[in-house]
Design a protein around this motif. Structure first.
Motif, PDB file in Angstrom:
ATOM      1  N   GLU A 112       1.947  -7.638  20.013  1.00  0.00           N
ATOM      2  CA  GLU A 112       1.855  -6.338  19.343  1.00  0.00           C
ATOM      3  C   GLU A 112       3.190  -5.927  18.709  1.00  0.00           C
ATOM      4  OE1 GLU A 112       2.897  -5.531  23.691  1.00  0.00           O
ATOM      5  OE2 GLU A 112       1.596  -6.890  22.552  1.00  0.00           O
ATOM      6  N   ASP A 113       4.285  -6.588  19.102  1.00  0.00           N
ATOM      7  CA  ASP A 113       5.594  -6.261  18.540  1.00  0.00           C
ATOM      8  C   ASP A 113       5.923  -7.081  17.294  1.00  0.00           C
ATOM      9  OD1 ASP A 113       6.000  -4.410  20.502  1.00  0.00           O
ATOM     10  OD2 ASP A 113       7.371  -5.641  21.702  1.00  0.00           O
ATOM     11  N   PHE A 114       5.016  -7.957  16.896  1.00  0.00           N
ATOM     12  CA  PHE A 114       5.274  -8.810  15.734  1.00  0.00           C
ATOM     13  C   PHE A 114       5.462  -7.974  14.473  1.00  0.00           C
ATOM     14  CE2 PHE A 114       3.153 -11.127  12.130  1.00  0.00           C
ATOM     15  CZ  PHE A 114       4.236 -11.904  11.806  1.00  0.00           C
ATOM     16  N   TYR A 115       4.613  -6.986  14.295  1.00  0.00           N
ATOM     17  CA  TYR A 115       4.690  -6.173  13.075  1.00  0.00           C
ATOM     18  C   TYR A 115       4.401  -4.716  13.425  1.00  0.00           C
ATOM     19  CZ  TYR A 115       4.700  -5.308   8.110  1.00  0.00           C
ATOM     20  OH  TYR A 115       5.055  -4.864   6.852  1.00  0.00           O
ATOM     21  N   ARG A 116       5.369  -3.857  13.164  1.00  0.00           N
ATOM     22  CA  ARG A 116       5.196  -2.433  13.459  1.00  0.00           C
ATOM     23  C   ARG A 116       5.856  -1.593  12.378  1.00  0.00           C
ATOM     24  NH1 ARG A 116       6.021  -0.406  19.605  1.00  0.00           N
ATOM     25  NH2 ARG A 116       4.490  -1.716  20.660  1.00  0.00           N
ATOM     26  N   ILE A 117       5.129  -0.633  11.875  1.00  0.00           N
ATOM     27  CA  ILE A 117       5.716   0.370  10.985  1.00  0.00           C
ATOM     28  C   ILE A 117       5.223   1.724  11.480  1.00  0.00           C
ATOM     29  CG2 ILE A 117       5.821   1.296   8.660  1.00  0.00           C
ATOM     30  CD1 ILE A 117       5.762  -1.489   7.583  1.00  0.00           C
ATOM     31  N   GLU A 118       6.153   2.563  11.931  1.00  0.00           N
ATOM     32  CA  GLU A 118       5.795   3.848  12.547  1.00  0.00           C
ATOM     33  C   GLU A 118       6.677   4.957  11.980  1.00  0.00           C
ATOM     34  OE1 GLU A 118       4.880   1.684  16.877  1.00  0.00           O
ATOM     35  OE2 GLU A 118       6.620   3.013  16.628  1.00  0.00           O
ATOM     36  N   MET A 119       6.161   6.180  12.015  1.00  0.00           N
ATOM     37  CA  MET A 119       6.938   7.337  11.622  1.00  0.00           C
ATOM     38  C   MET A 119       7.394   8.057  12.888  1.00  0.00           C
ATOM     39  SD  MET A 119       8.325   8.953   9.199  1.00  0.00           S
ATOM     40  CE  MET A 119       7.482   8.374   7.728  1.00  0.00           C
ATOM     41  N   THR A 120       8.700   8.244  13.044  1.00  0.00           N
ATOM     42  CA  THR A 120       9.247   8.921  14.210  1.00  0.00           C
ATOM     43  C   THR A 120       9.971  10.189  13.770  1.00  0.00           C
ATOM     44  OG1 THR A 120      11.397   7.815  14.134  1.00  0.00           O
ATOM     45  CG2 THR A 120       9.609   6.657  15.267  1.00  0.00           C
ATOM     46  N   ALA A 121      10.480  10.941  14.757  1.00  0.00           N
ATOM     47  CA  ALA A 121      11.216  12.179  14.458  1.00  0.00           C
ATOM     48  C   ALA A 121      12.477  11.878  13.644  1.00  0.00           C
ATOM     49  CB  ALA A 121      11.581  12.880  15.758  1.00  0.00           C
ATOM     50  N   PRO A 161       0.839  -1.201   0.000  1.00  0.00           N
ATOM     51  CA  PRO A 161       0.000   0.000   0.000  1.00  0.00           C
ATOM     52  C   PRO A 161       0.877   1.256   0.000  1.00  0.00           C
ATOM     53  CG  PRO A 161      -0.721  -1.561   1.683  1.00  0.00           C
ATOM     54  CD  PRO A 161       0.610  -2.039   1.185  1.00  0.00           C
ATOM     55  N   PRO A 162       0.343   2.393  -0.453  1.00  0.00           N
ATOM     56  CA  PRO A 162       1.133   3.633  -0.574  1.00  0.00           C
ATOM     57  C   PRO A 162       1.766   4.082   0.747  1.00  0.00           C
ATOM     58  CG  PRO A 162      -0.982   3.872  -1.683  1.00  0.00           C
ATOM     59  CD  PRO A 162      -1.027   2.576  -0.961  1.00  0.00           C
ATOM     60  N   GLU A 163       1.106   3.810   1.880  1.00  0.00           N
ATOM     61  CA  GLU A 163       1.649   4.282   3.157  1.00  0.00           C
ATOM     62  C   GLU A 163       2.954   3.593   3.542  1.00  0.00           C
ATOM     63  OE1 GLU A 163      -1.854   1.465   4.291  1.00  0.00           O
ATOM     64  OE2 GLU A 163      -1.323   2.892   2.710  1.00  0.00           O
ATOM     65  N   TYR A 164       3.276   2.469   2.895  1.00  0.00           N
ATOM     66  CA  TYR A 164       4.505   1.748   3.217  1.00  0.00           C
ATOM     67  C   TYR A 164       5.634   1.992   2.224  1.00  0.00           C
ATOM     68  CZ  TYR A 164       1.534  -0.930   6.394  1.00  0.00           C
ATOM     69  OH  TYR A 164       0.670  -1.295   7.393  1.00  0.00           O
ATOM     70  N   ASN A 165       5.308   2.563   1.085  1.00  0.00           N
ATOM     71  CA  ASN A 165       6.323   2.695   0.034  1.00  0.00           C
ATOM     72  C   ASN A 165       6.054   3.954  -0.787  1.00  0.00           C
ATOM     73  OD1 ASN A 165       8.049   2.366  -2.198  1.00  0.00           O
ATOM     74  ND2 ASN A 165       7.894   0.136  -2.087  1.00  0.00           N
ATOM     75  N   ARG A 166       7.026   4.883  -0.767  1.00  0.00           N
ATOM     76  CA  ARG A 166       6.830   6.150  -1.474  1.00  0.00           C
ATOM     77  C   ARG A 166       6.880   5.978  -2.988  1.00  0.00           C
ATOM     78  NH1 ARG A 166      11.055   9.897   1.775  1.00  0.00           N
ATOM     79  NH2 ARG A 166      12.162   7.909   1.752  1.00  0.00           N
ATOM     80  N   SER A 167       7.382   4.836  -3.462  1.00  0.00           N
ATOM     81  CA  SER A 167       7.477   4.610  -4.913  1.00  0.00           C
ATOM     82  C   SER A 167       6.184   4.064  -5.511  1.00  0.00           C
ATOM     83  CB  SER A 167       8.611   3.628  -5.208  1.00  0.00           C
ATOM     84  OG  SER A 167       9.833   4.103  -4.694  1.00  0.00           O
ATOM     85  N   VAL A 168       5.204   3.789  -4.658  1.00  0.00           N
ATOM     86  CA  VAL A 168       3.965   3.159  -5.132  1.00  0.00           C
ATOM     87  C   VAL A 168       3.194   4.082  -6.065  1.00  0.00           C
ATOM     88  CG1 VAL A 168       1.653   2.464  -4.387  1.00  0.00           C
ATOM     89  CG2 VAL A 168       3.660   1.534  -3.233  1.00  0.00           C
ATOM     90  N   ARG A 169       2.753   3.486  -7.170  1.00  0.00           N
ATOM     91  CA  ARG A 169       1.849   4.185  -8.103  1.00  0.00           C
ATOM     92  C   ARG A 169       0.488   3.494  -7.960  1.00  0.00           C
ATOM     93  NH1 ARG A 169       4.318   6.625 -12.335  1.00  0.00           N
ATOM     94  NH2 ARG A 169       2.646   6.018 -13.762  1.00  0.00           N
TER      95      ARG A 169
END
Length: 505
Positions: free
Chosen positions: A212-221, A160-168
């Protein structure tokens, strides 16, 4: 849906797409066989699932990541050819065969399997110049002028687009040509895979406590942080090798695989505790029936310590069971081969040299089968080990027969039977050891934990694990049967009490 559900949908789709009528033509015309599009977060096992499907169905697999392709490599390179139209000669542009289509033909030639899956990953990350060609491919199953061979099912995947900036993002015209399946991470499903792959017990024990730690993708500073199923599996492999070599496991190492500071730090802290539990409890001694103070210590321990201990005990016992079941599969295959050799000796009254030739022929045939399945991507790890064991037995027996110089076929066959019975005796010893350790595991769990949740977890893990479930079904376990029945009766009693309470209330 989770990846396990997606796998079943894909298997069913492939079966239907490959179904033929009485004339040998596909029931669903190729033009109507919509490509499958798996849409899911990175690292959840999309590629691994495609390998499993090909292996289980006995079909070939060709995998490509589309991010590595330009328009030229996907469509082929242009060249000039001469053509005549109505008596006039013209120079016309043609294209060489696509590298992807050529790989399908190469795989068919190398593996000898005519049907398979063409898996194209990161399909929604193609370059702008390649995008129109991909739309044509999804609709007509062609790259340039070259079509995917009949019998090859197209499965694609992307993030999905939220995971990859190259997604069209695909437009409706493209999506309307696909069977779209959205896949979510699911630890319970991944754990089944982890059992088969023998993922390090510290990893699964930690994730049992912190799902809950099995899969995490987060945006940090500091940017994006992530933990994926692929990361846990790769970490497991390096942990096993570090322990074998006596190398330290520290935060720097873990952080290379778990790219989330909090998760990496918490796993490191747990791993240190895990190693301490490993030292405090002698697993070999416990499974030998020498509990010592382990029962009292485990009974008073915190839940994470009890769960870790149970995981270590289960890991050891299930390893024994897996080994027995693999040995049983190998011996079953070998038994059928030796039966054929025995029939030849009885009918032809052949010499020892003829038996040697027969063993060599069978061994070479097995090697070719192994190579073709490997080339086609249709070889499961368990089958690879089984074939390798058979080949090793045949080659070892053949060398020994040559050394002994046995002249008669009947005597040579008698030697083969002796070798086979030695292997069977070894498997029986392994079976008895696994059964004994399983009985001891149940005894320890009941003595240390009573009728607590740990016993329920033990039963659940034994049931869900493929090797232990097969072992118990094949060789039985009175303790497993008794405790399962007790747990079922307890559940029924609790359900009845809840219903009565609801009626009274």
């Amino acid at each position: 849906m989770n990846i396990k559900q997606a796998k079943e949908y894909i298997k069913n789709t492939v079966k239907l797409y490959l179904k033929k009528d009485e004339f040998g033509e596909y029931r669903i015309p190729v033009v109507r066989q919509r490509p499958i599009f798996l849409l899911g977060a990175p690292g959840i096992g999309k590629t691994a699932v495609m390998e499993q499907i090909a292996q289980e169905m006995g079909i070939a697999l060709v995998s490509y990541s589309m991010t590595h392709h330009t328009r030229q490599s996907a469509l082929g390179l242009p060249f000039i050819t001469q053509k005549t139209y109505e008596g006039v000669s013209y120079s016309v542009s043609e294209y060489t065969m696509s590298e992807i289509i050529a790989s399908v033909y190469d795989t068919m030639k190398a593996g000898g399997i005519r049907e398979g899956i063409l898996f194209l990953d990161e399909i929604n990350c193609v370059s702008e110049t390649l995008a129109p060609a991909m739309l044509q491919f999804l609709q007509y199953k062609t790259f340039g002028r070259h079509r995917v061979p009949e019998g090859w099912i197209i499965v694609t995947a992307g993030n999905p687009p939220e995971y990859n900036r190259s997604v069209r993002e695909f437009d409706v015209a493209a999506l309307d040509r696909l069977k779209v399946m959205e896949v979510e991470p699911d630890y319970g499903v991944w754990k089944e895979y982890a059992w088969e792959k023998r993922i390090h017990n510290a990893v699964t024990s930690y994730l049992d406590l912190k799902k809950e730690d099995f899969y995490r993708i987060e945006m940090t500073a500091k940017g994006r942080s992530y933990v994926t199923a692929r990361g846990w599996e790769d970490l497991s492999e390096i942990l096993i090798l570090h322990e074998e070599e006596g190398l330290a496991v520290d935060r720097a190492l873990v952080g290379q695989y778990l790219r989330n500071n909090k998760v990496a730090e918490e796993f490191c802290a747990y791993y240190e505790l895990y190693q301490r539990y490993k030292n405090d409890y002698n697993i070999t001694e416990i499974l030998s029936g020498h509990f010592g103070g382990a029962v009292s210590k485990a009974g008073k321990a915190a839940f994470d310590e009890r769960l870790s201990l149970l995981g270590m005990l289960l890991d050891a016992v299930q390893g024994d069971m897996k080994e027995v079941m693999e040995q049983a599969a190998f011996l079953t295959d070998l038994k059928n081969i030796l039966k054929g050799v025995g029939s030849m000796v009885e009918k032809e009254d052949c010499s020892g040299a003829q038996v040697l030739d027969r063993l060599e022929t069978i061994s070479e045939g097995k090697k070719k089968l192994l190579e073709s399945l490997q080339n086609a991507g249709a070889l499961a790890e368990a089958d690879r080990r089984k074939h390798k064991n058979v080949i090793r037995f045949l080659e070892d027996a053949r060398r020994e027969l040559q050394v002994q110089g046995i002249p008669q076929g009947s005597a040579a066959y008698g030697f083969l039977k002796e070798c086979f019975h030695t292997k069977v005796t070894g498997m029986k010893g392994g079976t008895e050891k696994a059964q004994s350790r399983l009985r001891t595991l149940f005894a320890f769990a009941e003595e240390a934990f009573g009728q607590g949740n740990e016993v329920l977890i033990l039963l659940t893990e034994l049931t869900a694990n493929n090797a232990s479930a097969q072992f118990i079904a094949s060789f039985g376990s009175p303790e497993y049967a008794r405790l399962s029945e007790d747990m079922m009766l307890t559940r029924r009693r609790d359900d009845l009490q809840e219903r009565i309470a609801a009626l009274v209330g």
